[in-house]
Design a protein around this motif. Structure first.
Motif, PDB file in Angstrom:
ATOM      1  N   CYS A 361       1.105  -1.415   0.069  1.00  0.00           N
ATOM      2  CA  CYS A 361       0.031  -0.032  -0.006  1.00  0.00           C
ATOM      3  C   CYS A 361       0.934   1.190   0.111  1.00  0.00           C
ATOM      4  N   ARG A 363      -0.482   4.057   0.450  1.00  0.00           N
ATOM      5  CA  ARG A 363      -1.340   5.120   1.285  1.00  0.00           C
ATOM      6  C   ARG A 363      -1.918   6.412   0.321  1.00  0.00           C
ATOM      7  N   CYS A 364      -2.150   6.021  -0.738  1.00  0.00           N
ATOM      8  CA  CYS A 364      -2.524   6.978  -1.616  1.00  0.00           C
ATOM      9  C   CYS A 364      -3.883   7.653  -1.326  1.00  0.00           C
ATOM     10  N   GLY A 365      -4.480   7.001  -0.661  1.00  0.00           N
ATOM     11  CA  GLY A 365      -5.969   7.284  -0.081  1.00  0.00           C
ATOM     12  C   GLY A 365      -7.064   7.331  -1.338  1.00  0.00           C
ATOM     13  N   CYS A 367      -8.593   4.492  -2.307  1.00  0.00           N
ATOM     14  CA  CYS A 367      -9.533   3.777  -1.622  1.00  0.00           C
ATOM     15  C   CYS A 367     -10.653   4.511  -0.684  1.00  0.00           C
ATOM     16  N   LEU A 416      -8.149  -5.864  -1.526  1.00  0.00           N
ATOM     17  CA  LEU A 416      -8.420  -5.475  -0.269  1.00  0.00           C
ATOM     18  C   LEU A 416      -9.878  -6.098   0.194  1.00  0.00           C
TER      19      LEU A 416
HETATM   20  S1  SF4 Z   1      -6.061   2.568  -2.639  1.00  0.00           S
HETATM   21 FE1  SF4 Z   1      -5.878   2.263  -0.809  1.00  0.00          FE
HETATM   22  S2  SF4 Z   1      -4.909   0.386  -0.012  1.00  0.00           S
HETATM   23 FE2  SF4 Z   1      -4.545   0.900  -2.108  1.00  0.00          FE
HETATM   24  S3  SF4 Z   1      -2.438   1.625  -2.156  1.00  0.00           S
HETATM   25 FE3  SF4 Z   1      -4.100   3.494  -1.974  1.00  0.00          FE
HETATM   26  S4  SF4 Z   1      -4.149   3.669   0.007  1.00  0.00           S
HETATM   27 FE4  SF4 Z   1      -3.294   1.941  -0.086  1.00  0.00          FE
END
Ligand code: SF4
Ligand code: SF4
Ligand code: SF4
Lengths: 501, 328, 163
Positions: A361, A363-365, A367, A416
């Motif tokens: 991950c 942590r791009c956010g 999701c 996920l």
């Molecule tokens: S979409 Fe969510 S789980 Fe996937 S890399 Fe970004 S923050 Fe992580």
């Protein structure tokens, strides 16, 4: 602080442009149909046929008084050739003769009657989960407030409901009204995506013809995934939301897929159980077609049919085909034994298996920006990886509707949703174990206290008993007698009294 | 499970690289071969370091290198370093960024600090002289490749004989030097300001702004971080800024735009929620301004970003907390 | 030099206070027992060598027992105990038994002679019956501890896996 409250109330989800639904096609009746036999826990439906029985279309094959057990019917005429534990094989005779024992209804129905019809005809939710309809209606409270008809099939690959409405809007509307009247529901809402213009028109025309009866609200919602998920549809249509641990039915909301309403209409007006359904078939070249398929049709039959239409070259190439059910988002793999059921809304045939390797991950956010129920999948992911039950709870993992939106946007291609489903199961199992352990402990503690009391009580009585003469039959003798009795009952068993485990 | 991810990590990184292109071109125009050599050294070092680290951690080298995150880190780092540095300073910064700021934390996605900024801060503290010696800027490609190479591999600009002829100060460090002598700042205007921002670096910043807007437009980053950072700088300027240097000087000087659109938007070391992003960006902007004006280094983006990185876990909790409240 | 002296003196003083405090306020043993008890499976099978889970929890809290003695808890239980008590995770000690899938006892009712011995053995009151009458195990209450098997004079109790 309100200025920081940036969350808008816009529904979140994925957008796809969706082609218009194609008209319904039919397939020739397959040679053999495999009708599943329903089980529920230890209860199995009672069989009404034996090998060799002659069957007519619509004839019931099983019977049960349990609403959880789904009654199944012959979907074409023919002969039973094999009965196994979980399915009945029918050799069809191609005549497709309809049984003459079907009961049609034209009177107005009571709630009890409609529940019976639902059960007798083995109706289940056709949206995917397959919950027995009779149970759903029976679990409604005394005064249900809302009938929510779900005509939003938000998955980009599924078009069956659109095709269904375009073909059968009048029957659907009549059936919806009948259900509402029977269940004494005053408010009826049909939720449909705003880009299904043809279907909306058809529904409006059909509703115009029924103005004498109850009013139906037709609510158009934005076309995006997953607006067809029950709770989200409810919120979009009525801006209500059930409590976190409440089921819709117990909150007085009867939510039904529009295909279920159609099946209900067939059962009520024509006496025909749900022996066929409209299924979208996505072919390997990405086109989608809508077929009216008999339940029990083997998926291979469809494959053969679709494969015939492929250019000869690609048949010879022998590309392995992967078959999944449930559309692009909720897809689940089917094996070669699979058959069409009431829940088969979409069959996808593809020659590639979408396997992606995931990276950590970042942590791009993305999701948490997409999650329609506003969870934070990236934190859930961390908590689920280490299985931190407390944290999973804090993050409301139970509220995840398993829509897979987060999977689609995750740049790291982390599975996920699968992880969350697993974490949920693990958590529930642990919970149940903890509850059982707590109860066991309570009983153990009580017993300890009781024994303590008995012991101190005995000490007192034994002092008194000392004077009295000993009882003629001590406990040991009693057991010896009992043993003798039992030895008489089964003399040959006495030998293996050694170890039994 | 047949839905492929819409945009994979490597797609994201490639888009970032594309968006860096305008700024990169201006950078090369201003720095000439020195800039090119810096970039090359940084990229090669980053890739080797990443490959070795992943090998040691028994990961897949191919998958790791093709997510391009190491390349992005290397280029961001190179864009901050002055040209014609001795090669080992560039390598050191990159090694530190990849190995100590990223891989020891567990690789992609695990690091607390922005790797590029960590590497830059290390060499900035260790070699302040080299790091503040910029080639007199408009020279650009006027220096030949072989000259540039010989300077880079013989101890850098500060050791070179042509030192005095070639070097100059950036607008910010000039401002900083002058500030120490407490001259009247208003008189400096012609010396350090350009057409609309800080001299020379205004064009660089403008190019980064354009690339950054493209990223926002393509939804690779959200608007929150850059806007908040700019708001942070602007707020400070309103509250404590004098008549000169004005706001445009701060916004189009130093590494402001690079930082706003490319550095703090690194998903790994930035918070994930929008509220947290706003706070993070705002305070980074604040710190940039404060350190620039009152600190002991002329430019400050690296320190501001690293300081704010420390707060990310806390900021993440903030969003977490708000989000986990039951919705009505 | 003064610095070192000051620090040393400070260290001595603080160390003394801490040492004193730890003996003055003994660790809250009761709540520790509670916490341990919650982690134990409450099978009450006595395989750990103590008459039930609670006594084992008390022994653990006093440091008299190892964390590897509860077979029903298995490796998951040991891991949980290790985390709580800050000890190292160790495998289950085979001396006390092996980890088995969850099971329940079932009485072959036709053969039961109504001796009530199993009722007395059951630690969690999961068996009902009356003298000379047929007994049965309450499925939901049985923890599968196997304690009722040995006393049964006719060996009519089976252990079946719980699915
Ligand atoms: S979409 Fe969510 S789980 Fe996937 S890399 Fe970004 S923050 Fe992580
Ligand atoms: S966390 Fe659950 S509800 Fe949210 S996007 Fe992922 S699958 Fe959907
Ligand atoms: S071995 Fe049996 S009695 Fe001992 S702690 Fe485990 S479950 Fe309880």
């Amino acid at each position: 602080m309100n200025i920081l409250h940036l969350r808008d109330n816009r529904q979140r989800g994925l957008h796809w442009s969706k082609p218009r639904a194609r008209p319904i096609e039919t397939l020739p009746v397959p040679d053999t149909l495999y009708i599943p036999i329903s089980h529920w826990q230890q209860t199995t439906a009672e069989l009404l046929v034996t090998t060799g029985s002659t069957l007519y279309k619509g004839q019931p094959l099983t019977r049960s008084y349990n609403h959880n057990v789904i009654i199944t019917h012959a979907s074409s005429s023919g002969e039973v050739i094999d009965i196994s534990d979980n399915r009945i094989a029918i050799k069809t005779d191609g005549r497709d003769e309809v049984s003459d024992e079907l009961t049609k209804t034209t009177d107005s129905l009571s709630r009890q009657e409609i529940t019976d019809i639902a059960h007798r005809n083995g109706l289940t939710g056709q949206g995917g989960a397959g919950f027995p309809l009779a149970r759903k209606i029976a679990s409604l409270p005394q005064q249900p407030q809302l009938l929510l008809v779900n005509a939003a099939e938000c998955d980009p690959d599924i078009h069956c409901d659109d095709a269904l409405i375009q073909a059968y809007a009048p029957l659907v509307v009549e059936s919806v009204l009948t259900i509402a009247e029977a269940c004494e529901i005053d408010r009826v809402v049909i939720g449909i995506e705003n880009d299904k213009t043809r279907s909306i028109e058809q529904l409006q025309q059909a509703m115009a013809r029924q103005t004498a009866r109850q009013n139906i609200e037709l609510v158009t919602i934005p076309s995006q995934y997953p607006s067809g998920a029950e709770n989200i549809l409810l919120q979009l249509c009525t801006s209500e939301q059930p409590g976190p641990h409440e089921s819709l039915a117990s909150a007085g909301i009867l939510s039904m897929n529009i295909a279920t309403c159609y099946a209900m209409g067939q059962a009520v007006f024509n006496g025909m159980p749900p022996i066929s359904r409209i299924t979208t078939v996505v072919t390997p070249d990405g086109r989608h077609r809508n077929f009216k398929l008999l339940t029990g049709t083997p998926v291979n039959h469809i494959l053969d049919y679709v494969a015939y239409e492929r250019p000869i070259a690609s048949i010879e190439q022998e590309v392995p085909l992967h078959v999944t059910q449930g559309g692009r988002m909720m897809s689940e793999a089917l094996d070669t034994q699979a058959v069409i059921t009431q829940q088969s809304n979409c069959i996808t045939i593809s020659n590639t298996k979408g396997v992606q390797s995931s990276v950590p991950c970042i942590r791009c956010g993305a999701c948490s920006d997409i999650c329609p129920v506003r969870l934070m999948p990236q934190h859930l992911h961390k908590a689920a990886t280490h299985f931190d039950a407390q944290q999973l709870d804090n993050l409301n993992v139970d509220r995840c509707i398993e829509c897979r939106c987060c999977d689609v946007v995750c740049p790291s291609a982390i599975p996920l949703t699968a992880q969350f489903i697993q974490a949920k199961e693990h958590k529930h199992r642990q919970n149940n174990e903890q509850i059982a352990a707590d109860l066991a402990k309570q009983r153990y503690d009580k017993r300890q206290r009781r024994l303590q009391k008995e012991r101190s009580g005995k000490r007192r009585t034994s002092l008194k008993e000392k004077a009295a003469p000993a009882t003629p039959q001590s406990r040991k003798d009693l057991i010896a007698q009992a043993l003798k009795r039992s030895a008489k009952k089964k003399p040959n068993d006495a030998a293996d009294n050694g170890s039994s485990h | 499970m047949n839905t492929p991810t819409e945009r994979s990590v490597s797609d994201v990184m490639l888009l970032v690289l594309l968006a860096l292109l305008p700024g990169f071109c201006v950078f090369l125009y201003l720095t000439g071969w020195g800039g090119v050599i810096n970039c090359m050294i940084a990229i090669v070092t980053a890739l080797i370091a990443e490959a070795v680290a992943v090998r040691l951690r028994h990961g897949s080298v191919r998958i790791t290198l093709t997510d391009y995150s190491a390349v992005v880190t290397a280029i961001l780092l190179a864009l901050c370093l002055p040209p014609l540095l001795p090669w080992w300073i560039v390598s050191l910064a990159t090694l530190f960024a990849i190995l100590l700021a990223k891989q020891v934390y567990g690789g992609l996605g695990q690091n607390l600090f922005n790797p590029a900024m960590a590497g830059y801060a290390l060499v900035l503290i260790s070699y302040p002289l080299d790091l503040s010696t910029w080639l007199t800027l408009p020279e650009g490609f006027s220096m030949s490749l072989s000259d540039a190479l010989s300077i880079v591999f013989s101890g850098g600009l500060s050791q070179s004989e042509q030192y005095d002829a070639l070097t100059g100060a950036t607008a910010l460090s000039r401002l900083y030097d002058l500030n120490l002598q407490s001259v009247d700042l208003a008189q400096l205007a012609p010396e350090i300001s350009g057409t609309f921002g800080a001299r020379y670096s205004e064009w660089l910043n403008l190019a980064f702004l354009i690339g950054g807007l493209a990223l926002v437009f393509l939804k690779v980053i959200t608007w929150h971080l850059p806007v908040a950072l700019i708001a942070g700088v602007a707020t400070c300027d309103l509250l404590i800024g004098g008549p000169y240097p004005d706001l445009t000087f701060h916004l189009f000087g130093g590494a402001t735009m690079l930082c706003a659109f490319f550095i703090i938007t690194d998903p790994v070391s930035a918070p994930a929620g929008n509220r947290a992003r706003l706070i993070f960006g705002f305070f980074t902007g604040l710190l940039i301004y404060l350190i620039r004006s009152f600190g002991s280094y002329p430019d400050s983006a690296a320190f501001a970003v690293l300081l704010m990185n420390c707060c990310v876990p806390m900021l993440d909790r903030l969003d977490n907390h708000i989000n986990s409240r039951p919705t009505r | 030099m003064t610095g070192i002296a000051v620090i040393t003196i400070l260290a001595v003083i603080i160390g003394a206070i801490l040492g004193y405090a730890s003996s003055w306020f003994p660790a809250d043993n009761d709540s520790l027992v509670e916490k341990i008890d919650r982690l134990l499976p409450q099978t009450q099978c006595a395989q750990c060598g103590y008459p039930g889970c609670r006594p084992y929890a008390e022994a653990l809290a006093n440091g008299d027992a190892e964390i590897d003695q509860c077979p029903p808890g298995g490796s998951e239980g040991i891991a949980a105990l290790a985390a709580l008590l800050d000890r190292k995770v160790i495998p289950l000690n085979p001396q006390y038994g092996v980890e088995k899938p969850l099971s329940v006892a079932v009485i072959r009712e036709a053969e039961c002679i109504g001796c009530t011995l199993c009722i007395k053995a059951c630690p969690v009151d999961a068996i009902i019956g009356a003298p000379k009458l047929m007994h049965t195990v309450i499925y939901d209450h049985c923890t599968g501890c196997e304690l009722c098997l040995p006393p049964c004079p006719v060996d009519c109790i089976d252990l079946v896996s719980d699915v």
